[in-house]
Scaffold this active site. Structure first.
Site, PDB file in Angstrom:
ATOM      1  N   GLU A  66       0.614  -1.184  -0.091  1.00 25.22           N
ATOM      2  CA  GLU A  66      -0.106   0.199   0.090  1.00 25.22           C
ATOM      3  C   GLU A  66       1.135   1.090  -0.008  1.00 25.22           C
ATOM      4  O   GLU A  66       2.505   1.691   0.238  1.00 25.22           O
ATOM      5  CB  GLU A  66      -0.801   0.214   1.131  1.00 25.22           C
ATOM      6  CG  GLU A  66      -1.666   1.398   0.988  1.00 25.22           C
ATOM      7  CD  GLU A  66      -2.282   1.079   2.804  1.00 25.22           C
ATOM      8  OE1 GLU A  66      -2.106   0.310   3.300  1.00 25.22           O
ATOM      9  OE2 GLU A  66      -3.761   1.176   2.711  1.00 25.22           O
ATOM     10  N   CYS A  73      -5.320  -3.156   3.430  1.00 27.39           N
ATOM     11  CA  CYS A  73      -5.295  -3.116   4.976  1.00 27.39           C
ATOM     12  C   CYS A  73      -6.004  -3.452   5.314  1.00 27.39           C
ATOM     13  O   CYS A  73      -6.195  -4.604   5.889  1.00 27.39           O
ATOM     14  CB  CYS A  73      -3.836  -1.327   4.952  1.00 27.39           C
ATOM     15  SG  CYS A  73      -3.271  -1.214   6.156  1.00 27.39           S
ATOM     16  N   LYS A 100      -9.372   0.881  -1.297  1.00 26.74           N
ATOM     17  CA  LYS A 100     -10.638   0.457  -0.280  1.00 26.74           C
ATOM     18  C   LYS A 100     -11.816   1.009   0.463  1.00 26.74           C
ATOM     19  O   LYS A 100     -12.054   2.247   0.074  1.00 26.74           O
ATOM     20  CB  LYS A 100      -8.963   1.306   0.557  1.00 26.74           C
ATOM     21  CG  LYS A 100      -9.218   0.824   2.076  1.00 26.74           C
ATOM     22  CD  LYS A 100      -7.975   1.373   2.449  1.00 26.74           C
ATOM     23  CE  LYS A 100      -7.881   0.828   3.985  1.00 26.74           C
ATOM     24  NZ  LYS A 100      -6.414   1.906   4.649  1.00 26.74           N
TER      25      LYS A 100
END
Ligand SMILES: O=C(O)CCC(=O)C(=O)O
Length: 289
Positions: A44, A151, A117
């Site tokens: 990321e 994440c 995300k």
């Protein structure tokens, strides 16, 4: 059978050129290996790093669609004839919204898909500048069906279950997962692999940022939950061979997908998240001050 290479880089905060150099160097090294990778995966925010400060000064970080970071990766993919999962890049899209986005790039350097995300890390104010992604697709590649998480997303099992139900055979994760939560990282990723009977291929960074430090431990986990490869805590290339037929084997051995009982699961899963609405309302009031 495919070969994957995870570039577990040390990202220098706000130094994209230095990060390009690191990624370029590791890329050449990965491609010179005896077993040439079919897919190269980055962490990321690989080109600029991550900090809470950044979410209050996005102009210094955000790139337009087709900006320098994604162009750099497309060039590497084309030159080496390899697939690239472009970690994530803060991108401002043509609808004006900023998103934290992973790009899937094919061997010709074309963008074959993107994922933004879904779960923004509100404890670090990531939800202030960014809009969440709202297209959680499964992508068909020449090597299998893949889907993505970034994440914090790994804490949300609902997303990966949806992917599995749509046929995903591998979940690719790109991350800046920090110390001291190695235990969460390994446990959550292993659970996502076992509960969905799919590969989990997860690239994390090492080094430090203004936020703290990162432990690496990039992982390749098979659908049985066995670890095929694991990085250490330093910059390195983590490699593994991934045989997608293992997904069929486990799914024909333990018939979880036949035995699901969705009508008996909590209706609360589908009710709106009122805590999130409270946060949005508080942010709206703050912006009016
Ligand atoms: O979930 C965590 O513990 C860390 C998440 C995070 O750092 C992120 O999503 O950027």
């Amino acid at each position: 059978m495919i070969q994957v290479a995870l570039l577990q880089t040390d990202i220098h905060f706000k130094e994209p050129l230095r990060n390009f150099e690191t990624v370029g160097g590791l890329f050449e090294e990965a491609m010179a290996a005896r077993q040439k990778p079919d897919v190269v995966i980055l962490p990321e925010d690989w080109s600029c790093g991550f900090s809470q400060e950044m979410f209050h000064h996005m102009a210094d970080f955000i790139e337009p669609e087709g900006g320098p970071s994604v162009s750099f990766l497309r060039d590497l993919a084309r030159r080496h004839r390899v697939w690239v999962v472009g970690g994530s890049i803060g991108t401002q899209f043509s609808d004006g919204k900023m998103r934290n986005t992973t790009f899937l790039i094919d061997r010709e350097g074309n963008i074959a898909g993107d994922y933004s995300k879904t779960h923004l890390y509100s404890d670090m104010d990531e939800d202030l500048p960014y809009s969440q992604g709202d297209r959680n697709a499964v992508f068909e590649t020449e090597w299998g069906k893949v889907a993505f998480m970034i994440c914090y997303d790994i804490r949300f099992c609902e997303l990966s279950r949806g992917y599995a139900l749509e046929g995903a055979e591998a979940l690719i994760v790109t991350s800046n997962f920090p110390n001291p939560r190695l235990n969460h990282w390994k446990t959550l990723l292993t659970a996502r692999a076992i509960e969905n009977q799919m590969f989990v291929i997860a690239c994390n960074r090492v080094g430090t940022s203004p936020m703290g430090s990162y432990f690496g431990h990039s992982l390749v986990i098979d659908p049985f939950g066995e670890i095929l490869a694991e990085g250490g805590e330093k910059q390195e290339i983590v490699t593994a061979q991934v045989d997608f037929s293992a997904v069929k084997t486990i799914r024909e051995t333990i018939h979880m997908f036949r035995d699901r009982q969705p009508h008996l699961y909590s209706r609360a899963l589908l009710t709106p998240n009122t805590l999130q609405e409270e946060r949005r309302e508080a942010l709206r009031r703050l912006s009016e001050r």
